[in-house]
Design a protein around this motif. Structure first.
Motif, PDB file in Angstrom:
ATOM      1  N   ASN A  88      -7.634 -16.115  47.777  1.00  0.00           N
ATOM      2  CA  ASN A  88      -8.913 -15.533  48.152  1.00  0.00           C
ATOM      3  C   ASN A  88      -8.995 -14.868  49.573  1.00  0.00           C
ATOM      4  O   ASN A  88      -8.101 -14.862  50.352  1.00  0.00           O
ATOM      5  CB  ASN A  88      -9.980 -16.802  48.129  1.00  0.00           C
ATOM      6  CG  ASN A  88      -9.598 -17.849  48.802  1.00  0.00           C
ATOM      7  OD1 ASN A  88      -8.905 -17.675  49.894  1.00  0.00           O
ATOM      8  ND2 ASN A  88     -10.126 -19.093  48.325  1.00  0.00           N
ATOM      9  N   CYS A  89     -10.089 -14.316  50.085  1.00  0.00           N
ATOM     10  CA  CYS A  89     -10.218 -13.862  51.272  1.00  0.00           C
ATOM     11  C   CYS A  89      -9.802 -14.871  52.326  1.00  0.00           C
ATOM     12  O   CYS A  89      -9.139 -14.533  53.448  1.00  0.00           O
ATOM     13  CB  CYS A  89     -11.584 -13.235  51.738  1.00  0.00           C
ATOM     14  SG  CYS A  89     -11.903 -12.594  53.118  1.00  0.00           S
ATOM     15  N   THR A  90     -10.343 -16.168  52.134  1.00  0.00           N
ATOM     16  CA  THR A  90     -10.174 -17.214  53.143  1.00  0.00           C
ATOM     17  C   THR A  90      -8.638 -17.236  53.441  1.00  0.00           C
ATOM     18  O   THR A  90      -8.318 -17.493  54.617  1.00  0.00           O
ATOM     19  CB  THR A  90     -10.792 -18.610  52.482  1.00  0.00           C
ATOM     20  OG1 THR A  90     -12.092 -18.246  52.371  1.00  0.00           O
ATOM     21  CG2 THR A  90     -10.387 -19.612  53.576  1.00  0.00           C
ATOM     22  N   HIS A 117     -18.132 -15.193  59.109  1.00  0.00           N
ATOM     23  CA  HIS A 117     -18.185 -16.273  58.080  1.00  0.00           C
ATOM     24  C   HIS A 117     -17.103 -17.420  58.586  1.00  0.00           C
ATOM     25  O   HIS A 117     -16.290 -17.109  59.154  1.00  0.00           O
ATOM     26  CB  HIS A 117     -17.595 -15.693  56.741  1.00  0.00           C
ATOM     27  CG  HIS A 117     -17.744 -16.546  55.500  1.00  0.00           C
ATOM     28  ND1 HIS A 117     -16.684 -17.341  55.392  1.00  0.00           N
ATOM     29  CD2 HIS A 117     -18.486 -16.580  54.689  1.00  0.00           C
ATOM     30  CE1 HIS A 117     -17.141 -18.208  54.269  1.00  0.00           C
ATOM     31  NE2 HIS A 117     -18.198 -17.209  53.643  1.00  0.00           N
ATOM     32  N   SER A 119     -14.592 -18.348  57.255  1.00  0.00           N
ATOM     33  CA  SER A 119     -13.270 -18.099  57.060  1.00  0.00           C
ATOM     34  C   SER A 119     -12.613 -17.123  57.981  1.00  0.00           C
ATOM     35  O   SER A 119     -11.428 -17.436  57.822  1.00  0.00           O
ATOM     36  CB  SER A 119     -13.294 -16.943  55.755  1.00  0.00           C
ATOM     37  OG  SER A 119     -13.814 -17.948  54.417  1.00  0.00           O
ATOM     38  N   ASN A 170     -22.207 -11.252  55.831  1.00  0.00           N
ATOM     39  CA  ASN A 170     -22.690 -11.870  54.729  1.00  0.00           C
ATOM     40  C   ASN A 170     -24.127 -12.481  54.724  1.00  0.00           C
ATOM     41  O   ASN A 170     -24.483 -13.041  53.864  1.00  0.00           O
ATOM     42  CB  ASN A 170     -21.677 -12.901  54.109  1.00  0.00           C
ATOM     43  CG  ASN A 170     -21.586 -14.179  54.855  1.00  0.00           C
ATOM     44  OD1 ASN A 170     -21.399 -13.934  56.220  1.00  0.00           O
ATOM     45  ND2 ASN A 170     -21.758 -15.362  54.223  1.00  0.00           N
ATOM     46  N   ASP A 195     -12.507  -8.918  58.195  1.00  0.00           N
ATOM     47  CA  ASP A 195     -12.917  -9.520  56.903  1.00  0.00           C
ATOM     48  C   ASP A 195     -13.731  -8.476  56.087  1.00  0.00           C
ATOM     49  O   ASP A 195     -14.771  -8.284  56.539  1.00  0.00           O
ATOM     50  CB  ASP A 195     -13.632 -10.726  57.376  1.00  0.00           C
ATOM     51  CG  ASP A 195     -14.185 -11.520  56.064  1.00  0.00           C
ATOM     52  OD1 ASP A 195     -14.275 -10.855  55.090  1.00  0.00           O
ATOM     53  OD2 ASP A 195     -14.783 -12.421  56.499  1.00  0.00           O
ATOM     54  N   ALA A 197     -14.670  -8.791  53.014  1.00  0.00           N
ATOM     55  CA  ALA A 197     -15.145  -9.780  51.819  1.00  0.00           C
ATOM     56  C   ALA A 197     -16.442  -8.858  51.307  1.00  0.00           C
ATOM     57  O   ALA A 197     -16.694  -8.714  50.165  1.00  0.00           O
ATOM     58  CB  ALA A 197     -15.322 -11.234  51.953  1.00  0.00           C
ATOM     59  N   GLN A 198     -17.339  -8.460  52.247  1.00  0.00           N
ATOM     60  CA  GLN A 198     -18.492  -8.091  51.884  1.00  0.00           C
ATOM     61  C   GLN A 198     -18.647  -6.408  51.848  1.00  0.00           C
ATOM     62  O   GLN A 198     -19.488  -5.746  51.502  1.00  0.00           O
ATOM     63  CB  GLN A 198     -19.827  -8.381  52.602  1.00  0.00           C
ATOM     64  CG  GLN A 198     -19.819 -10.003  52.535  1.00  0.00           C
ATOM     65  CD  GLN A 198     -20.459 -10.318  51.258  1.00  0.00           C
ATOM     66  OE1 GLN A 198     -20.787  -9.574  50.509  1.00  0.00           O
ATOM     67  NE2 GLN A 198     -20.141 -11.384  50.985  1.00  0.00           N
ATOM     68  N   SER A 218     -11.733 -10.549  48.664  1.00  0.00           N
ATOM     69  CA  SER A 218     -11.658 -11.248  47.394  1.00  0.00           C
ATOM     70  C   SER A 218     -11.909 -10.396  46.237  1.00  0.00           C
ATOM     71  O   SER A 218     -12.953  -9.716  45.909  1.00  0.00           O
ATOM     72  CB  SER A 218     -12.915 -12.277  47.557  1.00  0.00           C
ATOM     73  OG  SER A 218     -12.377 -13.132  48.705  1.00  0.00           O
ATOM     74  N   HIS A 220     -13.030 -11.612  43.432  1.00  0.00           N
ATOM     75  CA  HIS A 220     -14.117 -12.159  42.532  1.00  0.00           C
ATOM     76  C   HIS A 220     -15.601 -11.629  43.250  1.00  0.00           C
ATOM     77  O   HIS A 220     -16.317 -11.664  42.551  1.00  0.00           O
ATOM     78  CB  HIS A 220     -14.052 -13.506  42.713  1.00  0.00           C
ATOM     79  CG  HIS A 220     -14.449 -14.033  43.686  1.00  0.00           C
ATOM     80  ND1 HIS A 220     -15.646 -14.609  44.300  1.00  0.00           N
ATOM     81  CD2 HIS A 220     -13.747 -14.851  44.937  1.00  0.00           C
ATOM     82  CE1 HIS A 220     -15.780 -15.124  45.578  1.00  0.00           C
ATOM     83  NE2 HIS A 220     -14.463 -15.135  45.895  1.00  0.00           N
ATOM     84  N   LYS A 221     -15.383 -11.060  44.061  1.00  0.00           N
ATOM     85  CA  LYS A 221     -16.600 -10.277  44.743  1.00  0.00           C
ATOM     86  C   LYS A 221     -16.737  -9.003  44.303  1.00  0.00           C
ATOM     87  O   LYS A 221     -17.672  -8.179  44.825  1.00  0.00           O
ATOM     88  CB  LYS A 221     -16.700 -10.496  46.479  1.00  0.00           C
ATOM     89  CG  LYS A 221     -17.076 -11.885  46.743  1.00  0.00           C
ATOM     90  CD  LYS A 221     -16.987 -11.794  48.200  1.00  0.00           C
ATOM     91  CE  LYS A 221     -16.929 -13.210  48.818  1.00  0.00           C
ATOM     92  NZ  LYS A 221     -17.952 -14.246  48.520  1.00  0.00           N
TER      93      LYS A 221
HETATM   94  C1  LIG Z   1     -17.983 -12.315  54.830  1.00  0.00           C
HETATM   95  C2  LIG Z   1     -17.263 -13.172  54.037  1.00  0.00           C
HETATM   96  N1  LIG Z   1     -15.849 -13.645  54.390  1.00  0.00           N
HETATM   97  C3  LIG Z   1     -15.180 -14.368  53.620  1.00  0.00           C
HETATM   98  C4  LIG Z   1     -15.717 -15.094  52.616  1.00  0.00           C
HETATM   99  C5  LIG Z   1     -14.908 -15.983  51.826  1.00  0.00           C
HETATM  100  O1  LIG Z   1     -14.470 -15.599  50.556  1.00  0.00           O
HETATM  101  P1  LIG Z   1     -13.738 -16.184  49.666  1.00  0.00           P
HETATM  102  O2  LIG Z   1     -14.563 -17.650  49.371  1.00  0.00           O
HETATM  103  O3  LIG Z   1     -13.426 -15.506  48.260  1.00  0.00           O
HETATM  104  O4  LIG Z   1     -12.461 -16.706  50.255  1.00  0.00           O
HETATM  105  C6  LIG Z   1     -16.738 -14.636  52.264  1.00  0.00           C
HETATM  106  C7  LIG Z   1     -17.473 -15.196  51.038  1.00  0.00           C
HETATM  107  O5  LIG Z   1     -18.826 -15.470  50.859  1.00  0.00           O
HETATM  108  C8  LIG Z   1     -17.745 -13.876  52.856  1.00  0.00           C
HETATM  109  O6  LIG Z   1     -19.009 -13.352  52.460  1.00  0.00           O
END
Ligand SMILES: Cc1ncc(COP(=O)(O)O)c(C=O)c1O
Length: 409
Positions: A88-90, A117, A119, A170, A195, A197-198, A218, A220-221
């Motif tokens: 995942n992104c994390t 986040h 992460s 996020n 990052d 992810a968004q 990620s 899944h997003k």
């Molecule tokens: C800005 C941001 N970074 C990282 C993540 C983490 O993504 P994941 O849970 O798929 O690793 C999210 C998930 O909500 C996010 O919104």
């Protein structure tokens, strides 16, 4: 412009369940083509990759690597070797933090932002804690929910190793000035870890434009399967970075004492990868490309702006983050006076099957800065229509009547 009616038909969950799904920043729904791709792997392929020398395994490997190429093209990279598949992104950010920390020359400051986040905070904190090598510092966020660029410039110093920043927050939805931040970081030889992810789900990203050194996101997003993320890294960096995990396929030669790492991306992908998910993610990228990422962006931002405008008209609602469209991406966080966000989310669900997120959104430092215990968040995607926003607004008014008394102002 997206034809939401047609788009909706591609999503089985929306046929099978009565839901107004506004929790897309957490995870998006899956279109038929992606589900079919997953099914096709298990029904017609079913083998591992990069190991077998029979026709079926070669076919799986070919489809798997084709998906990597699609992802490389999607972010504007010339080389699929720059695309590492992660959980995942994390996990992507954890790999970067570990690798930089174990890279002998890397020593100094890590700058992250108050709007990151967890992460993009905790992996760095793990490396900084109890170590002389890394010191962690935070870039301030303004009251309006923007990064304080003056604070960023003052904290960027010649000893800065890396800057971690979310492309889009996020929580407050702020679209950060990635290009400007990257140029400033590169002037001081600092690496930039974005990052994404968004950002990647609904905004065009081209590495030749933003020039970040690392990008994570990620699947899944962005309509893809769960259990899969992407780490983009500049090839020369990936070649030099020590890998955090050992195992099969990530080495060229091992004897009882020495080891020669494989080239990227395999160097960072030990063990059997999530093959079905990776191939199916190729179908997600195809789907987004067919819709057109600019159209997706326009649609999602328009829905978010509609929500911001309508929420702004309600006197008992506080909205967080920039109010104008161009600096806000796809979501809105808010609170209803006198109503806990958990109660609000439960009420919206039971009143009209509206699914929103409530809580801290894995961004506790930002909530601390904004002096909030929690917030509610609505986030939009390709299958949401303007009417979904209107139902959401009506349900908030109804929930307020039930939970917090009618507004008397
Ligand atoms: C800005 C941001 N970074 C990282 C993540 C983490 O993504 P994941 O849970 O798929 O690793 C999210 C998930 O909500 C996010 O919104």
């Amino acid at each position: 412009m997206l034809n939401v009616k047609d788009v909706k038909k591609d999503f089985p969950v929306l046929k099978n369940r009565d839901v107004v799904y506004l929790d897309n920043a957490a995870t998006t729904l899956t279109p038929d083509s992606v589900i079919q791709s997953l099914k096709n792997y298990y029904q017609n392929l079913g083998t591992s990759v990069h190991r077998g020398i029979y026709q079926l395994a070669n076919e799986t490997t070919e489809k798997y690597e084709r998906a990597r190429k699609k992802v490389a093209d999607f972010v504007g990279s010339d080389s699929p070797r720059e695309i590492v598949f992660t959980k995942n992104c994390t996990e992507g950010i954890n790999i970067i933090a570990y690798s930089l920390h174990h890279w002998p020359e890397m020593e100094g400051k890590i700058l992250v932002t108050e709007m990151d986040h967890h992460s993009n905070i905790l992996p760095w904190r793990f490396m900084a804690n109890g170590s002389e090598k890394f010191q962690l510092e935070y870039v301030d966020v303004t009251k309006e929910g923007r990064l304080d660029l003056e604070d960023y410039k003052s904290k960027l110093s010649p000893d800065t190793v890396a800057v971690g920043v979310p492309g889009i927050s996020n929580v407050v939805g702020t679209v950060n000035p990635i290009k400007e931040m990257t140029d400033l970081a590169h002037e001081r030889d600092a690496l930039v870890v974005m990052d994404g992810a968004q950002w990647l789900p609904h905004r065009k990203f081209d590495i030749s434009e933003y020039k970040v050194d690392f990008l994570t996101f990620s699947a899944h997003k962005m309509l893809g399967p769960t259990g899969l993320g992407v780490l983009y890294g500049k090839e020369d960096l990936l070649c030099r970075m020590p890998p955090p995990f050992g195992g099969g396929e990530m080495v060229l030669k091992v004897d009882r004492r020495k080891v020669k790492w494989n080239d990227p991306p395999q160097k960072f992908e030990p063990g059997t990868p999530p093959i079905a998910q990776i191939i199916a993610f190729g179908a997600s990228v195809d789907y987004l490309n067919e819709l057109g990422i600019s159209e997706v962006n326009e649609h999602v931002d328009r829905l978010a702006q509609r929500a911001v405008n309508k929420l702004s008209e309600i006197p008992y609602v506080d909205i967080y983050g920039p109010k104008e469209g161009e600096s806000r991406g796809g979501l809105v966080s808010f609170n209803v006076e006198g109503v806990h966000p958990h109660d609000l989310a439960t009420a919206l669900d039971s009143l009209d099957n509206i699914a929103i997120r409530a809580g801290l959104h894995c961004a506790q430092p930002l909530h601390e800065v904004m002096e909030l215990n929690s917030s509610a968040r609505a986030s939009f995607y390709v299958y949401n229509a303007p009417e979904d926003v209107d139902r959401f607004i009506d349900a908030i008014k109804e929930a307020k009547k039930i939970l917090g008394g009618a507004d008397e102002r």
